[in-house]
Design a protein around this motif. Structure first.
Motif, PDB file in Angstrom:
ATOM      1  N   THR A  92       0.838  -1.198   0.000  1.00  0.00           N
ATOM      2  CA  THR A  92       0.000   0.000   0.000  1.00  0.00           C
ATOM      3  C   THR A  92       0.874   1.250   0.000  1.00  0.00           C
ATOM      4  OG1 THR A  92      -1.782  -1.148   1.185  1.00  0.00           O
ATOM      5  CG2 THR A  92      -1.818   1.248   1.255  1.00  0.00           C
ATOM      6  N   SER A  93       1.886   1.277   0.860  1.00  0.00           N
ATOM      7  CA  SER A  93       2.774   2.437   0.952  1.00  0.00           C
ATOM      8  C   SER A  93       3.533   2.678  -0.349  1.00  0.00           C
ATOM      9  CB  SER A  93       3.766   2.249   2.103  1.00  0.00           C
ATOM     10  OG  SER A  93       3.066   2.150   3.320  1.00  0.00           O
ATOM     11  N   ILE A  94       4.023   1.607  -0.956  1.00  0.00           N
ATOM     12  CA  ILE A  94       4.733   1.733  -2.235  1.00  0.00           C
ATOM     13  C   ILE A  94       3.796   2.295  -3.300  1.00  0.00           C
ATOM     14  CG2 ILE A  94       5.749   0.402  -4.143  1.00  0.00           C
ATOM     15  CD1 ILE A  94       6.935  -1.460  -1.915  1.00  0.00           C
ATOM     16  N   SER A  95       2.568   1.782  -3.334  1.00  0.00           N
ATOM     17  CA  SER A  95       1.594   2.249  -4.319  1.00  0.00           C
ATOM     18  C   SER A  95       1.224   3.704  -4.088  1.00  0.00           C
ATOM     19  CB  SER A  95       0.329   1.382  -4.273  1.00  0.00           C
ATOM     20  OG  SER A  95       0.632   0.055  -4.645  1.00  0.00           O
ATOM     21  N   MET A  96       1.138   4.129  -2.837  1.00  0.00           N
ATOM     22  CA  MET A  96       0.796   5.518  -2.530  1.00  0.00           C
ATOM     23  C   MET A  96       1.888   6.479  -2.981  1.00  0.00           C
ATOM     24  SD  MET A  96      -1.115   5.733   1.113  1.00  0.00           S
ATOM     25  CE  MET A  96      -2.820   5.223   1.240  1.00  0.00           C
ATOM     26  N   VAL A  97       3.106   6.055  -2.924  1.00  0.00           N
ATOM     27  CA  VAL A  97       4.220   6.906  -3.347  1.00  0.00           C
ATOM     28  C   VAL A  97       4.188   7.095  -4.862  1.00  0.00           C
ATOM     29  CG1 VAL A  97       6.737   6.994  -3.582  1.00  0.00           C
ATOM     30  CG2 VAL A  97       5.714   6.335  -1.413  1.00  0.00           C
ATOM     31  N   ALA A 104      -4.101   8.599  -7.268  1.00  0.00           N
ATOM     32  CA  ALA A 104      -5.510   8.190  -7.239  1.00  0.00           C
ATOM     33  C   ALA A 104      -5.622   6.741  -6.767  1.00  0.00           C
ATOM     34  CB  ALA A 104      -6.110   8.354  -8.626  1.00  0.00           C
ATOM     35  N   ALA A 105      -6.575   6.024  -7.318  1.00  0.00           N
ATOM     36  CA  ALA A 105      -6.769   4.620  -6.933  1.00  0.00           C
ATOM     37  C   ALA A 105      -5.669   3.758  -7.547  1.00  0.00           C
ATOM     38  CB  ALA A 105      -8.135   4.144  -7.406  1.00  0.00           C
ATOM     39  N   PRO A 106      -5.367   2.627  -6.906  1.00  0.00           N
ATOM     40  CA  PRO A 106      -4.327   1.744  -7.451  1.00  0.00           C
ATOM     41  C   PRO A 106      -4.756   1.168  -8.801  1.00  0.00           C
ATOM     42  CG  PRO A 106      -5.450   0.715  -5.593  1.00  0.00           C
ATOM     43  CD  PRO A 106      -5.951   2.108  -5.682  1.00  0.00           C
ATOM     44  N   ASN A 107      -3.783   0.948  -9.668  1.00  0.00           N
ATOM     45  CA  ASN A 107      -4.123   0.393 -10.975  1.00  0.00           C
ATOM     46  C   ASN A 107      -4.174  -1.130 -10.914  1.00  0.00           C
ATOM     47  OD1 ASN A 107      -1.485  -0.659 -11.300  1.00  0.00           O
ATOM     48  ND2 ASN A 107      -0.771   1.256 -12.191  1.00  0.00           N
ATOM     49  N   GLU A 108      -4.534  -1.725 -12.041  1.00  0.00           N
ATOM     50  CA  GLU A 108      -4.735  -3.181 -12.110  1.00  0.00           C
ATOM     51  C   GLU A 108      -3.458  -3.948 -11.772  1.00  0.00           C
ATOM     52  OE1 GLU A 108      -6.064  -6.396 -15.456  1.00  0.00           O
ATOM     53  OE2 GLU A 108      -7.048  -4.428 -15.525  1.00  0.00           O
ATOM     54  N   GLN A 129      -0.989  -3.086  -9.784  1.00  0.00           N
ATOM     55  CA  GLN A 129      -0.740  -3.044  -8.345  1.00  0.00           C
ATOM     56  C   GLN A 129      -1.657  -4.000  -7.594  1.00  0.00           C
ATOM     57  OE1 GLN A 129      -1.209   1.101  -8.531  1.00  0.00           O
ATOM     58  NE2 GLN A 129       0.934   1.554  -8.122  1.00  0.00           N
ATOM     59  N   GLN A 130      -2.902  -4.121  -8.052  1.00  0.00           N
ATOM     60  CA  GLN A 130      -3.821  -5.077  -7.420  1.00  0.00           C
ATOM     61  C   GLN A 130      -3.377  -6.509  -7.692  1.00  0.00           C
ATOM     62  OE1 GLN A 130      -7.698  -3.777  -8.779  1.00  0.00           O
ATOM     63  NE2 GLN A 130      -7.951  -2.488  -6.974  1.00  0.00           N
ATOM     64  N   GLN A 131      -2.853  -6.760  -8.892  1.00  0.00           N
ATOM     65  CA  GLN A 131      -2.342  -8.099  -9.220  1.00  0.00           C
ATOM     66  C   GLN A 131      -1.141  -8.450  -8.347  1.00  0.00           C
ATOM     67  OE1 GLN A 131      -1.630  -8.038 -13.445  1.00  0.00           O
ATOM     68  NE2 GLN A 131      -3.781  -8.394 -13.952  1.00  0.00           N
ATOM     69  N   ILE A 132      -0.282  -7.482  -8.105  1.00  0.00           N
ATOM     70  CA  ILE A 132       0.879  -7.702  -7.229  1.00  0.00           C
ATOM     71  C   ILE A 132       0.398  -8.049  -5.828  1.00  0.00           C
ATOM     72  CG2 ILE A 132       2.861  -6.581  -6.113  1.00  0.00           C
ATOM     73  CD1 ILE A 132       3.143  -4.926  -8.760  1.00  0.00           C
ATOM     74  N   LEU A 133      -0.598  -7.299  -5.335  1.00  0.00           N
ATOM     75  CA  LEU A 133      -1.168  -7.576  -4.014  1.00  0.00           C
ATOM     76  C   LEU A 133      -1.737  -8.991  -3.960  1.00  0.00           C
ATOM     77  CD1 LEU A 133      -2.113  -6.586  -1.178  1.00  0.00           C
ATOM     78  CD2 LEU A 133      -4.232  -5.874  -2.284  1.00  0.00           C
ATOM     79  N   LEU A 134      -2.535  -9.368  -4.963  1.00  0.00           N
ATOM     80  CA  LEU A 134      -3.138 -10.707  -4.987  1.00  0.00           C
ATOM     81  C   LEU A 134      -2.069 -11.797  -5.051  1.00  0.00           C
ATOM     82  CD1 LEU A 134      -6.201 -10.111  -7.334  1.00  0.00           C
ATOM     83  CD2 LEU A 134      -6.253 -10.661  -4.887  1.00  0.00           C
ATOM     84  N   ASP A 135      -1.026 -11.569  -5.856  1.00  0.00           N
ATOM     85  CA  ASP A 135       0.064 -12.544  -5.961  1.00  0.00           C
ATOM     86  C   ASP A 135       0.764 -12.733  -4.613  1.00  0.00           C
ATOM     87  OD1 ASP A 135       1.757 -14.296  -7.584  1.00  0.00           O
ATOM     88  OD2 ASP A 135       3.321 -12.784  -7.274  1.00  0.00           O
ATOM     89  N   ALA A 136       1.014 -11.622  -3.926  1.00  0.00           N
ATOM     90  CA  ALA A 136       1.673 -11.690  -2.611  1.00  0.00           C
ATOM     91  C   ALA A 136       0.785 -12.418  -1.598  1.00  0.00           C
ATOM     92  CB  ALA A 136       2.002 -10.286  -2.114  1.00  0.00           C
ATOM     93  N   ILE A 137      -0.510 -12.138  -1.591  1.00  0.00           N
ATOM     94  CA  ILE A 137      -1.423 -12.763  -0.635  1.00  0.00           C
ATOM     95  C   ILE A 137      -1.586 -14.246  -0.944  1.00  0.00           C
ATOM     96  CG2 ILE A 137      -3.811 -12.786   0.237  1.00  0.00           C
ATOM     97  CD1 ILE A 137      -1.854 -10.424   1.154  1.00  0.00           C
ATOM     98  N   GLN A 138      -1.661 -14.612  -2.222  1.00  0.00           N
ATOM     99  CA  GLN A 138      -1.764 -16.026  -2.585  1.00  0.00           C
ATOM    100  C   GLN A 138      -0.515 -16.791  -2.146  1.00  0.00           C
ATOM    101  OE1 GLN A 138      -2.714 -15.702  -6.760  1.00  0.00           O
ATOM    102  NE2 GLN A 138      -4.849 -15.162  -6.332  1.00  0.00           N
ATOM    103  N   GLY A 139       0.650 -16.162  -2.296  1.00  0.00           N
ATOM    104  CA  GLY A 139       1.893 -16.769  -1.815  1.00  0.00           C
ATOM    105  C   GLY A 139       1.892 -16.917  -0.309  1.00  0.00           C
TER     106      GLY A 139
END
Length: 198
Positions: A166-171, A175-179, A181-191
């Motif tokens: 979240t912090s990296i994306s905010m820097v 506006a809202a995170p792009n697709e 960044q959401q894929q990176i989040l999902l990949d990290a959570i799935q791992g």
């Protein structure tokens, strides 16, 4: 009686004005730019009026922390309750966390002005404890062997992933995170979920 209610209402309006002015300052200039003097100027009141509601800048931040974590806990609870499967719950909770941060940027920055709150802070501020409890309960449902130390380790790992991304994306964006960044989040959570029992 009516005079007492009017005073109470005026006090609440002033408190809200202080919080709104603080939020605007944070959005425009960052938390480091917040001062009691700047808030007083923004709302058109004297310094003593602001100090009458909040004894310090730290007290204002604590108010934002309490309210922000209450909002975040509610978002986590809704994400959890909308799914039955623990893996899906945790994934949806991660997405809700990300969404919360970008819908409430000023709150998020103030909530984490000093980094992720310590266990002691979570005990002092019940709203942080509520958020933690919802996430820990969901993580525990995925663990085959649950002991307190491991549960806390996994919780802090999960929270670090969320907060870090979240912090990296905010820097990088305003506006809202792009697709991506959401894929990176999902990949990290799935791992994280895949390795939760290792």
């Amino acid at each position: 009686m009516a005079v007492k209610n009017d005073r109470r209402k005026q006090k609440e309006l002033t408190k809200n004005a202080i919080l709104e002015a603080t939020e605007q300052i944070v959005q425009l200039e960052g938390w480091q730019a917040v001062s009691i003097r700047k808030i007083a100027e923004a709302i058109g009141y004297s310094l003593p009026v602001v100090y009458n509601h909040f004894e310090s800048k730290d007290a204002i931040q604590e108010e934002f922390v309490r309210h922000g974590f209450n909002l975040l806990a509610n978002a986590m609870k809704q994400a959890k309750e909308s799914n039955r499967n623990a893996e899906t719950q945790l994934t949806q909770m991660a997405l809700s966390y990300f969404e919360f941060a970008f819908k409430n940027v000023a709150y998020y920055k103030m909530m984490f002005g000093l980094g992720i709150p310590s266990c002691q802070k979570a005990q002092e501020i019940s709203e942080i404890g509520n958020f933690s409890g919802i996430v820990i309960q969901t993580i525990s449902a995925l663990m085959t062997e649950v002991d307190e130390q491991r549960k806390l380790l996994k919780f802090h790992t999960f929270w670090s992933i969320l907060h870090g991304l979240t912090s990296i994306s905010m820097v990088n964006i305003t506006a809202a995170p792009n697709e991506m960044q959401q894929q990176i989040l999902l990949d990290a959570i799935q791992g994280f979920i895949k390795n939760i029992n290792r």
